[in-house]
Design a protein around this motif. Sequence first.
Motif, PDB file in Angstrom:
ATOM      1  N   LEU A  15       0.835  -1.210   0.000  1.00  0.00           N
ATOM      2  CA  LEU A  15       0.000   0.000   0.000  1.00  0.00           C
ATOM      3  C   LEU A  15       0.869   1.259   0.000  1.00  0.00           C
ATOM      4  O   LEU A  15       0.537   2.252  -0.658  1.00  0.00           O
ATOM      5  N   PHE A  16       1.987   1.210   0.720  1.00  0.00           N
ATOM      6  CA  PHE A  16       2.918   2.336   0.706  1.00  0.00           C
ATOM      7  C   PHE A  16       3.493   2.547  -0.695  1.00  0.00           C
ATOM      8  O   PHE A  16       3.623   3.683  -1.159  1.00  0.00           O
ATOM      9  N   LEU A  17       3.831   1.451  -1.402  1.00  0.00           N
ATOM     10  CA  LEU A  17       4.353   1.582  -2.768  1.00  0.00           C
ATOM     11  C   LEU A  17       3.307   2.186  -3.704  1.00  0.00           C
ATOM     12  O   LEU A  17       3.647   2.993  -4.585  1.00  0.00           O
ATOM     13  N   ILE A  18       2.038   1.824  -3.499  1.00  0.00           N
ATOM     14  CA  ILE A  18       0.969   2.414  -4.304  1.00  0.00           C
ATOM     15  C   ILE A  18       0.883   3.913  -4.037  1.00  0.00           C
ATOM     16  O   ILE A  18       0.757   4.718  -4.971  1.00  0.00           O
ATOM     17  N   SER A  34      -5.403  -0.470  -4.472  1.00  0.00           N
ATOM     18  CA  SER A  34      -5.364  -0.732  -3.028  1.00  0.00           C
ATOM     19  C   SER A  34      -6.358  -1.814  -2.641  1.00  0.00           C
ATOM     20  O   SER A  34      -6.058  -2.707  -1.843  1.00  0.00           O
ATOM     21  N   ILE A  35      -7.550  -1.753  -3.206  1.00  0.00           N
ATOM     22  CA  ILE A  35      -8.568  -2.768  -2.915  1.00  0.00           C
ATOM     23  C   ILE A  35      -8.134  -4.131  -3.450  1.00  0.00           C
ATOM     24  O   ILE A  35      -8.277  -5.153  -2.764  1.00  0.00           O
ATOM     25  N   ILE A  36      -7.590  -4.158  -4.654  1.00  0.00           N
ATOM     26  CA  ILE A  36      -7.155  -5.426  -5.254  1.00  0.00           C
ATOM     27  C   ILE A  36      -6.035  -6.060  -4.430  1.00  0.00           C
ATOM     28  O   ILE A  36      -6.078  -7.258  -4.135  1.00  0.00           O
ATOM     29  N   VAL A  37      -5.043  -5.261  -4.047  1.00  0.00           N
ATOM     30  CA  VAL A  37      -3.926  -5.780  -3.246  1.00  0.00           C
ATOM     31  C   VAL A  37      -4.447  -6.316  -1.913  1.00  0.00           C
ATOM     32  O   VAL A  37      -4.068  -7.413  -1.476  1.00  0.00           O
ATOM     33  N   THR A  38      -5.341  -5.582  -1.276  1.00  0.00           N
ATOM     34  CA  THR A  38      -5.895  -6.015   0.006  1.00  0.00           C
ATOM     35  C   THR A  38      -6.705  -7.299  -0.144  1.00  0.00           C
ATOM     36  O   THR A  38      -6.577  -8.221   0.672  1.00  0.00           O
ATOM     37  N   LEU A  39      -7.529  -7.387  -1.180  1.00  0.00           N
ATOM     38  CA  LEU A  39      -8.333  -8.594  -1.396  1.00  0.00           C
ATOM     39  C   LEU A  39      -7.467  -9.813  -1.715  1.00  0.00           C
ATOM     40  O   LEU A  39      -7.710 -10.905  -1.188  1.00  0.00           O
ATOM     41  N   VAL A  40      -6.477  -9.635  -2.565  1.00  0.00           N
ATOM     42  CA  VAL A  40      -5.614 -10.762  -2.937  1.00  0.00           C
ATOM     43  C   VAL A  40      -4.828 -11.262  -1.722  1.00  0.00           C
ATOM     44  O   VAL A  40      -4.783 -12.468  -1.452  1.00  0.00           O
TER      45      VAL A  40
END
Length: 137
Positions: A15-18, A34-40
């Motif tokens: 999330l920091f890199l995003i 952010s949502i995709i990274v969190t869901l995956v």
Amino acid sequence: KRVVTSWFMVLLGLLFLILLFKQFIPKFKITAPSIIVTLVLSAVLIFGNVDACVAKYNVWAYQADKLESIDINMMYDLDDSAVKYVLPLIDDDDYSVHLNTYDYLQSKARTIEGKEWWEYTVHTINAKRLLKEAEIL
């Protein structure tokens, strides 16, 4: 506990890199990534069977002589999926490991026998089958 903490640090790092990417490209929208990274990452944590992975690694490391000893007492905190990976330690050459493993497996068997039908999971059913095959249950 360390696995979940490490998972959370990886999530925060991504999330920091995003957010960092957003600093260099102001038009970049951060909500969807952010949502995709969190869901995956959440799916990996939920469906990854962390307890079985911990047990599998610890038993493998002990049997590969990467660990001097194995902490069977730590296995009590794991769910029923750990039984599959702890079961081979019952044939260990070290008598104390054999004895501690047998005590752990008997404890798991008593816990499984004490469960109501609605408390059963796929891992509980598999552990019960393995314990019956090993004549512990």
